[in-house]
Scaffold this active site. Structure first.
Site, short mmCIF file in Angstrom:
data_model
loop_
_atom_site.label_atom_id
_atom_site.label_comp_id
_atom_site.label_asym_id
_atom_site.label_seq_id
_atom_site.Cartn_x
_atom_site.Cartn_y
_atom_site.Cartn_z
N THR A 124 23.80 -40.78 4.64
CA THR A 124 22.73 -41.22 3.74
C THR A 124 23.25 -41.35 2.31
O THR A 124 24.18 -40.64 1.91
CB THR A 124 21.56 -40.21 3.77
N ASP A 125 22.60 -42.21 1.53
CA ASP A 125 22.96 -42.32 0.11
C ASP A 125 22.68 -41.02 -0.64
O ASP A 125 23.24 -40.79 -1.71
CB ASP A 125 22.21 -43.49 -0.55
N TYR A 151 18.80 -30.79 2.47
CA TYR A 151 19.05 -31.88 3.44
C TYR A 151 20.31 -32.64 3.05
O TYR A 151 21.22 -32.84 3.88
CB TYR A 151 17.84 -32.83 3.47
N LYS A 155 23.99 -33.13 5.00
CA LYS A 155 24.55 -34.42 5.40
C LYS A 155 25.92 -34.63 4.74
O LYS A 155 26.82 -35.21 5.34
CB LYS A 155 23.60 -35.56 5.02
#
Ligand code: NAD
Ligand code: TYD
Length: 341
Positions: A124-125, A151, A155
């Site tokens: 994810t960005d 989160y 990641k």
């Protein structure tokens, strides 16, 4: 037939990816491995070609289950499985760390044990933190990894274990980093489906802080196609940022939804801001466009209209969720019951 192993395929993006691959290829068979957490939903898989899609219920943290499910002659692993909601990671990070990091390591070990040709990590960005507003800065592949939420940290850590497996064991791995997705079948705890579901029911739309945080929105099918193209054409060891050049303030998103549904703006309710709330995400997608030849195909206006229509036509899908364990999360997080007007 080429076999691929998809984790998290009963979730929002994983199921869109499976649908796209089954629709746009004829020689790919999919093993879909998913633990069916609160976010996994077998309804998302209804109607798929049973000859080319096989569902296996299992947890990526369970080494034995992964090794049993992963065929020896599999071409690639696509790792979508994750705990994916920032707000839940603020309440408790435990599952985020075990699924997103340890689960990824288990899959990498299995890829090595079975000599799988390629590993695709769906990232994810958000691993790149936040950008200043009113700025011309964008995330690119050289942006530092500086996650701000539990989160995002999980990641980012997953990306690091993928990198280590490549450097240490020569695993062929590519990473995709996409911005905020929207589209059919997204769990209604995320901004767009939450606001659509609440607006359809004339319930308050909880907007955090001043509503001016910016996200870079992409239609889920465009993201799914980018992942497939990076698998086919990406260079091992590289990360690819994926975005549709579609920055919007949250308030703009919410008012567009209300206007489309013919509901009053008075349904907007400003609530306490999220802790550590990233101000702006914006993606420079030049690398995936130039090196891979991917381009977004869905405009924001078309994508949002299709999404709203899907939720209007699938209210039973939403209501099944709203009547389940979601109620407890909603009350804990927003301090009000689902259905409160
Ligand atoms: P989702 O929460 O809708 O789905 C996650 C899926 O993973 C569910 O089906 C769930 O049952 C499964 N899962 C969770 N823990 C598991 C475990 N331990 N073992 C096996 N399966 C497990 O998430 P999503 O929005 O579809 O996101 C998919 C991936 O894309 C995630 O890795 C996420 O980080 C990434 N991503 C999401 C976005 C977005 O905007 N939603 C943007 C960029 C990247
Ligand atoms: P979200 O969909 O949770 O995605 P992410 O945090 O991964 O970007 O949230 C998108 C934006 O919407 C984010 O700025 C937080 C905001 N938001 C609200 O204002 N109210 C809400 O109830 C939710 C869930 C999100």
């Amino acid at each position: 037939m080429k076999k691929i192993f998809v984790t998290g395929g009963a979730g929002f993006i994983g199921s869109a990816f499976i649908r796209l691959v089954l629709d746009e290829t004829s020689d790919v068979e999919i093993i879909d491995f998913d633990a069916l957490t609160y976010a996994g939903n077998l309804d998302n898989l209804v109607g798929l070609d049973e000859n080319r899609h096989k569902f296996i219920h299992g947890d990526i943290r369970n080494r034995e289950a992964v090794l049993n499910a992963l065929p020896d002659d599999c071409d690639a692993i696509f790792n979508f499985a994750a705990e994916s909601h920032v707000d839940r990671s603020i309440h408790s990070a435990d599952e985020f760390l075990t699924t997103n990091i340890i689960g990824t390591q288990v899959l990498l070990d299995a890829a090595r044990a079975k000599n799988i040709r390629r590993f695709v990590q769906v990232s994810t960005d958000e691993v790149m933190g936040t950008l200043p507003e009113d700025d011309t800065a964008f995330f690119n592949e050289d942006s530092p990894i500086q996650p701000n939420s539990p989160y995002a940290a999980s990641k980012a850590s997953a990306e690091l274990v993928v990198r280590a497996a490549r450097e240490t064991f020569g695993i062929d791995a590519v990473i995709t980093r996409c911005g905020n997705n929207y589209g059919p079948r997204q769990f209604p705890e995320k901004l767009i489906p939450l606001m659509i579901a609440n607006a359809m029911n004339d319930e308050p739309l909880p907007v955090y802080g001043d509503g001016k945080n910016v996200r870079d929105w992409i239609y889920v099918e465009d993201h799914a196609r980018a992942i497939w193209m990076v698998y086919e054409k990406g260079k091992s060891g590289e990360a690819y940022n994926i975005g549709a050049r579609n920055e919007r303030q949250n308030l703009e998103v919410v008012t567009s939804i209300l206007d489309s549904l013919g509901k009053p703006h008075s349904l907007i309710k400003y609530v306490t801001d999220r802790l550590g709330h990233d101000r702006r995400y914006a993606i420079d997608a030049t690398k995936v466009e130039n090196e891979i030849g991917w381009k977004t195909q869905t405009t924001w206006e078309e994508g949002l209209a299709k999404t709203i229509r899907w939720y209007q036509e699938n209210q039973d899908w939403v209501e099944r969720i709203r009547n389940g364990a979601y109620r407890d999360y909603y009350k804990k997080h927003y301090g009000m019951e689902v259905g409160t007007v």
